[in-house]
Design an enzyme around this catalytic site. Structure first.
Site, PDB file in Angstrom:
ATOM      1  N   ASP A  44      22.508  26.287  58.846  1.00  0.00           N
ATOM      2  CA  ASP A  44      21.389  25.922  58.820  1.00  0.00           C
ATOM      3  C   ASP A  44      20.553  27.170  57.125  1.00  0.00           C
ATOM      4  O   ASP A  44      19.880  26.768  57.365  1.00  0.00           O
ATOM      5  CB  ASP A  44      20.293  26.645  59.648  1.00  0.00           C
ATOM      6  N   SER A  45      21.965  27.499  56.756  1.00  0.00           N
ATOM      7  CA  SER A  45      21.688  28.215  55.936  1.00  0.00           C
ATOM      8  C   SER A  45      21.417  27.151  54.794  1.00  0.00           C
ATOM      9  O   SER A  45      21.226  27.297  53.334  1.00  0.00           O
ATOM     10  CB  SER A  45      23.232  29.184  55.676  1.00  0.00           C
ATOM     11  N   ASP A  83      24.763  23.829  63.633  1.00  0.00           N
ATOM     12  CA  ASP A  83      23.921  24.482  63.710  1.00  0.00           C
ATOM     13  C   ASP A  83      22.764  24.541  64.890  1.00  0.00           C
ATOM     14  O   ASP A  83      21.792  23.426  64.355  1.00  0.00           O
ATOM     15  CB  ASP A  83      23.548  25.156  62.589  1.00  0.00           C
ATOM     16  N   LYS A 112      26.909  25.855  67.459  1.00  0.00           N
ATOM     17  CA  LYS A 112      26.604  26.896  67.334  1.00  0.00           C
ATOM     18  C   LYS A 112      25.165  27.780  67.601  1.00  0.00           C
ATOM     19  O   LYS A 112      23.899  27.158  66.560  1.00  0.00           O
ATOM     20  CB  LYS A 112      27.136  28.009  66.027  1.00  0.00           C
ATOM     21  N   GLU A 114      22.941  31.633  67.748  1.00  0.00           N
ATOM     22  CA  GLU A 114      23.278  32.586  67.333  1.00  0.00           C
ATOM     23  C   GLU A 114      22.679  33.775  68.511  1.00  0.00           C
ATOM     24  O   GLU A 114      21.365  33.483  69.516  1.00  0.00           O
ATOM     25  CB  GLU A 114      22.034  33.311  66.234  1.00  0.00           C
ATOM     26  N   GLU A 181      28.974  38.505  62.633  1.00  0.00           N
ATOM     27  CA  GLU A 181      28.659  38.428  60.914  1.00  0.00           C
ATOM     28  C   GLU A 181      28.217  39.377  60.173  1.00  0.00           C
ATOM     29  O   GLU A 181      27.690  40.289  61.228  1.00  0.00           O
ATOM     30  CB  GLU A 181      27.597  36.990  60.760  1.00  0.00           C
TER      31      GLU A 181
HETATM   32  O1  KIV Z   1      24.153  29.073  58.395  1.00  0.00           O
HETATM   33  C1  KIV Z   1      25.135  29.461  58.020  1.00  0.00           C
HETATM   34  O2  KIV Z   1      26.157  29.151  56.916  1.00  0.00           O
HETATM   35  C2  KIV Z   1      26.089  30.023  58.995  1.00  0.00           C
HETATM   36  C3  KIV Z   1      27.069  31.256  58.360  1.00  0.00           C
HETATM   37  C4  KIV Z   1      26.622  32.190  57.831  1.00  0.00           C
HETATM   38  C5  KIV Z   1      27.908  31.283  59.392  1.00  0.00           C
HETATM   39  O3  KIV Z   1      25.670  30.846  60.553  1.00  0.00           O
END
Ligand code: KIV
Length: 263
Positions: A44-45, A83, A112, A114, A181
């Site tokens: 989600d970056s 994500d 994924k 968090e 992280e």
């Molecule tokens: O969103 C993302 O790119 C991430 C990485 C920083 C692991 O979760």
């Protein structure tokens, strides 16, 4: 790394060789990154480096589905991690509903999420319903506003013990691997030793089971800021700007297109 990884081969790599994970948000880059990576993360970056927002929080399910499909189209032979965006797994029902969307509407291999001990119930609900889950502990970008910034974790004994509990809880809940992280190196090293699943680090030192970087950071394309843990493997921004300036200069000077570029 030509053979597509599976949950089994990813887990077997622990203790044998470090795993390579990298983010991608589109088919073009996914295809370029595929030959050198074990796993591609549609992080989600993308909300920051692709959409230009200040943090990841406004990424939506629809965006993640769109970008995950694009990545899967470009990297058909890659293990793809999608994500789950902020707010889409706050309770078991929403989490399962949204994770099922990922599995039904994209070919992604896992989701994924968090969180640690506090998210173990959700991880268990997903894994017991056929969703493969990669955990994400330590610095949680989706908590940036509630924590008042990006804070390195594991600095105190209390934080260290909590992180170990987090890792153990999501492993027990069925996460097949986890990202760690922004955690002090000694703590991340200890965590990688105390769980059996691979622990993929970002800003967590070298003694974990693999590394992940955001592709636009490591290619030097993202200029806003560079976290300490990023190594720029090329100066992508300068290369792109130079190339585009050359093109612009040639257009203005009527040097492009030449005979060979015309019909
Ligand atoms: O969103 C993302 O790119 C991430 C990485 C920083 C692991 O979760």
């Amino acid at each position: 790394m030509n053979k597509k990884m599976t949950i089994t081969s990813i887990q077997k790599a622990k203790g044998v060789r470090p795993l390579v994970m990298i983010t991608a948000y589109d088919a073009l880059f996914a295809k370029l990154l595929e030959p050198s990576s074990d796993m591609i993360l549609v992080g989600d970056s993308l909300n920051m480096s692709f959409a230009g927002k200040n943090d990841t929080l406004s990424a939506t399910m629809e965006q993640m589905l769109y970008h995950t499909n694009a990545v899967c189209n470009g990297a058909k032979n890659s293990f793809v991690v999608c994500d789950m965006p902020f707010g889409t797994y706050t309770n078991k029902n929403d989490a399962l509903h949204n994770a099922i969307r990922v599995f039904q509407e994209t070919p992604a291999d896992c989701v994924k999420i968090e969180g640690g001990e506090d998210k173990a119930d959700i991880v268990r609900h997903l894994t017991s319903n056929g969703i493969a889950v990669c955990g994400h502990i330590g610095l949680l970008p989706q908590s940036v506003r509630s924590e008042g910034g990006y804070k390195v974790k594991g600095k105190s004994e209390k934080e260290k013990l909590q992180l170990i509990e987090d890792a153990k809880a999501i492993e027990k809940a069925g996460a097949f691997c986890m990202v760690i992280e922004g955690v002090k190196t000694d703590v991340a090293t200890a965590i990688a030793k105390c769980v059996e699943v691979p622990v993929i680090g970002i800003g967590a030192g070298a003694d974990v089971d693999g590394q992940v970087l955001v592709f636009s950071d490591m290619l030097g394309l993202f200029e806003e800021f560079t976290p300490k843990f990023v190594k720029k493997y090329m100066d992508g921004a300068a290369l792109v700007k130079d190339a585009v300036q050359n093109y612009a200069d040639e257009v203005v000077a009527r040097e492009f297109p030449k005979e060979e570029h015309t019909y």
